[in-house]
Each structure stands twice: as C-alpha cells, then as structure tokens.
Design an enzyme around this catalytic site. Structure first.
Site, PDB file in Angstrom:
ATOM      1  N   SER A 191       0.905  -1.229  -0.076  1.00 22.36           N
ATOM      2  CA  SER A 191      -0.121   0.066   0.430  1.00 22.36           C
ATOM      3  C   SER A 191       0.999   0.915   0.435  1.00 22.36           C
ATOM      4  O   SER A 191       1.985   0.929   0.874  1.00 22.36           O
ATOM      5  CB  SER A 191      -0.978  -0.061   1.145  1.00 22.36           C
ATOM      6  OG  SER A 191      -1.558   1.500   1.648  1.00 22.36           O
ATOM      7  N   TYR A 204      -2.313  -0.640  10.231  1.00 23.76           N
ATOM      8  CA  TYR A 204      -2.851  -1.342   9.309  1.00 23.76           C
ATOM      9  C   TYR A 204      -1.352  -0.340   8.149  1.00 23.76           C
ATOM     10  O   TYR A 204      -0.889  -0.861   7.204  1.00 23.76           O
ATOM     11  CB  TYR A 204      -4.055  -0.143   8.345  1.00 23.76           C
ATOM     12  CG  TYR A 204      -3.571  -1.326   6.417  1.00 23.76           C
ATOM     13  CD1 TYR A 204      -3.533  -2.075   6.119  1.00 23.76           C
ATOM     14  CD2 TYR A 204      -3.501   0.129   5.866  1.00 23.76           C
ATOM     15  CE1 TYR A 204      -4.095  -2.157   5.112  1.00 23.76           C
ATOM     16  CE2 TYR A 204      -3.548   0.201   4.585  1.00 23.76           C
ATOM     17  CZ  TYR A 204      -3.896  -1.013   3.810  1.00 23.76           C
ATOM     18  OH  TYR A 204      -4.044  -1.766   3.022  1.00 23.76           O
TER      19      TYR A 204
END
Length: 299
Positions: A191, A204
C-alpha cells in the site's frame, strides 16, 4: 472532462471537484463486492493475453474480489490456472471462478482463515492435489480498521491486522516455498500508506511497511534459488475494503486527493501483476511498483 468511468458525472467540468462514490457502508469486513455501487471494474475488455503465463498455476489470496479478482482474470487471460483463497465471500468467489472458466482456464476456490498458519498448508496441499505444481504466489489479503487515535486501537485489532496483513504472507510463503521452482515468482500486495502513512490507519500502515521490508528481505534470501519476489503498492483503489472500513462521508471523496483526482479501478493494477509474474520482469526482484494515481513517494 474527467476520465469517463461509471462513477463520474459526465456533466462535471475540470474546474469543479470530481465526484467520487455514492455514500455507502458495509458492516461485514473485509467486504463484499456484489452490493457495491458502482461495482468495481475488474476487467479491461480490451486486454488481450499473449500466453505470458501459459499453464502456470497461481495462488492468489483475497482473489475473490477487488485487486485479487482483477489479477486472477488477467492471469487467466495469459493462460494461467488460478487458485482463489478467500475468507467467506462465497458469492464473490463464485463470480470470479465462473469468469475464469469462461476464459478457458481452471479455477480452484478455497475458503478459510489465513490468520491460521495451518490453513496455508491446507491451501498448498489442495493446490498440489489439483494441479501438481505452483508457479506464482500473490499475497493480497488484507484488512483495515480506521481509528481516530492510536488510543482507540485495541490489542485485538492490532493482532488481527498484523495476522492478516503480514503473518499470512509469512505463512503462505513458508507453505509454498518447497514447491516453487527456478523462475517462480512471489508478489506481495502492499500500500502507498507504507510510504506516507495514514492518520486513521496507524496499525494498517505499520503492517504495510512490514510487507515492503518482508518483500526486500525475502528477495535477497531467494535470489540464489532464482525465485523473484516483488511488491505492488497501490494507492486508493475502489474495492470492497473501502466501504467495509471507511464511513460513508469518507467514501464520498475517496481517491479525489490524488493528482489524478480519482480512485483507481482494480483492472488498472492487473497488468502490473502480470508483468511481475511473467518473464517480462526477469531482471527485477526486491522492488516495489507504485500504482497510485500520480503520487510521488519514496521507493
């Protein structure tokens, strides 16, 4: 005018704020694709395969929907057979399986919890029994739970995030590795948050940083075996993860802060996975490819 994807109003002019998505939220996480409005675009109808993955066997975690579905369809167009590993999104998985069969390739779907190490070995066992080989592993499954403060992140959430987003990558890699041959590939989906962080996704983002370092270290470890390991770092992509984690107001403007002023669609990442899985990238290992709508981040 903005690019004519289904979620853009054709009457919106460039000087106005781009339209994102209708407000929506799902209680089930990591989410379901079939109720999303609009549905994510998993396939580019103009994409024609050229046998780059002919008769290869690919395992894709989280392959039922979103980025995983797009990669699975592109792999099938390139001649690969696909194993879709997913949690409990049965309808999404069946839709993806049906499309792969329409493309003339075999598809095995396996449902279970990737947080459990033994499940990874079950996936590999089923794959070997069905196909007799494994050539590509795509670690793609992930969860995210936005919180306003680190004080709101419980130990349970922290463990769930890391067990899903990085532990499962370790487990699947360990289970698959004895069956990989020279020329095999591992692709980890990361990501953009690994590089720039996210104030509402602290755990995250931290797990995605681990994915990037895992990729680089594993690539160094396996280079002598001629097994390549790379990562993709998507920016904002319209997948079930978004409406199942963010509030409705955040969904409305999702992706509009990128230089392209829109979120990406899953099919826009699929060729990147094909590239890293195929011999086209034979001199690339330990690298990260950014597909993020133009945001410049450290590599």
């Amino acid at each position: 005018m903005y690019p004519q994807y289904p979620y853009y109003d054709k009457e919106v002019e460039c000087e106005e704020k781009p339209i994102s998505f209708p407000p929506q939220h799902q209680e089930q996480h990591p989410g379901l694709e079939y109720p999303m409005v609009p549905r994510p675009i998993a396939e580019n109808p103009n994409y024609t395969g050229s046998h780059k993955l002919h008769d290869k066997v690919a395992i894709i975690t989280g392959g039922d929907s979103g980025i995983g579905r797009a990669a699975a369809i592109a792999f099938a167009k390139e001649g690969a057979h696909v194993v879709i590993v997913y949690y409990n999104e049965h309808r999404d998985a069946e839709e993806t399986k049906e499309r792969i069969h329409q493309l003339g390739r075999s598809c095995l779907t396996i449902s279970g919890d990737l947080k459990e190490e033994r499940f990874s070995y079950h996936v590999v066992q089923q794959t070997m029994q069905t196909f007799g080989q494994i050539d590509i592993l795509v670690n793609n499954a992930a969860v995210q739970y936005p919180k306003k403060s680190i004080l709101d992140i419980s130990t349970e959430q922290l463990e769930t995030t890391f067990r899903t987003n990085i532990f499962s990558f370790f487990h699947m890699t360990k289970a698959v590795l004895p069956y990989l041959q020279r020329g095999s590939t591992i692709i980890n989906n990361g990501s953009v948050t690994a590089f720039r962080g996210h104030k509402k996704l602290i755990d995250y983002s931290a797990s995605q940083g681990a994915v990037i370092t895992f990729t680089r270290s594993l690539a160094m470890s396996l280079v002598d075996q001629e097994i390549r390991v790379n990562a993709v770092a998507p920016g904002p992509i319209w997948t079930p993860l978004i409406p199942s984690s963010f509030e409705e107001e955040d969904v409305k403007t999702f992706g509009t802060r990128t230089p392209m002023e829109r979120a990406g669609q899953p099919f826009e990442l699929a060729p990147t996975f094909v590239y890293l899985a195929s011999d086209d990238s034979s001199y690339i290992t330990g690298q990260v490819i950014h597909v993020n709508g133009g945001e410049i981040v450290g590599s």
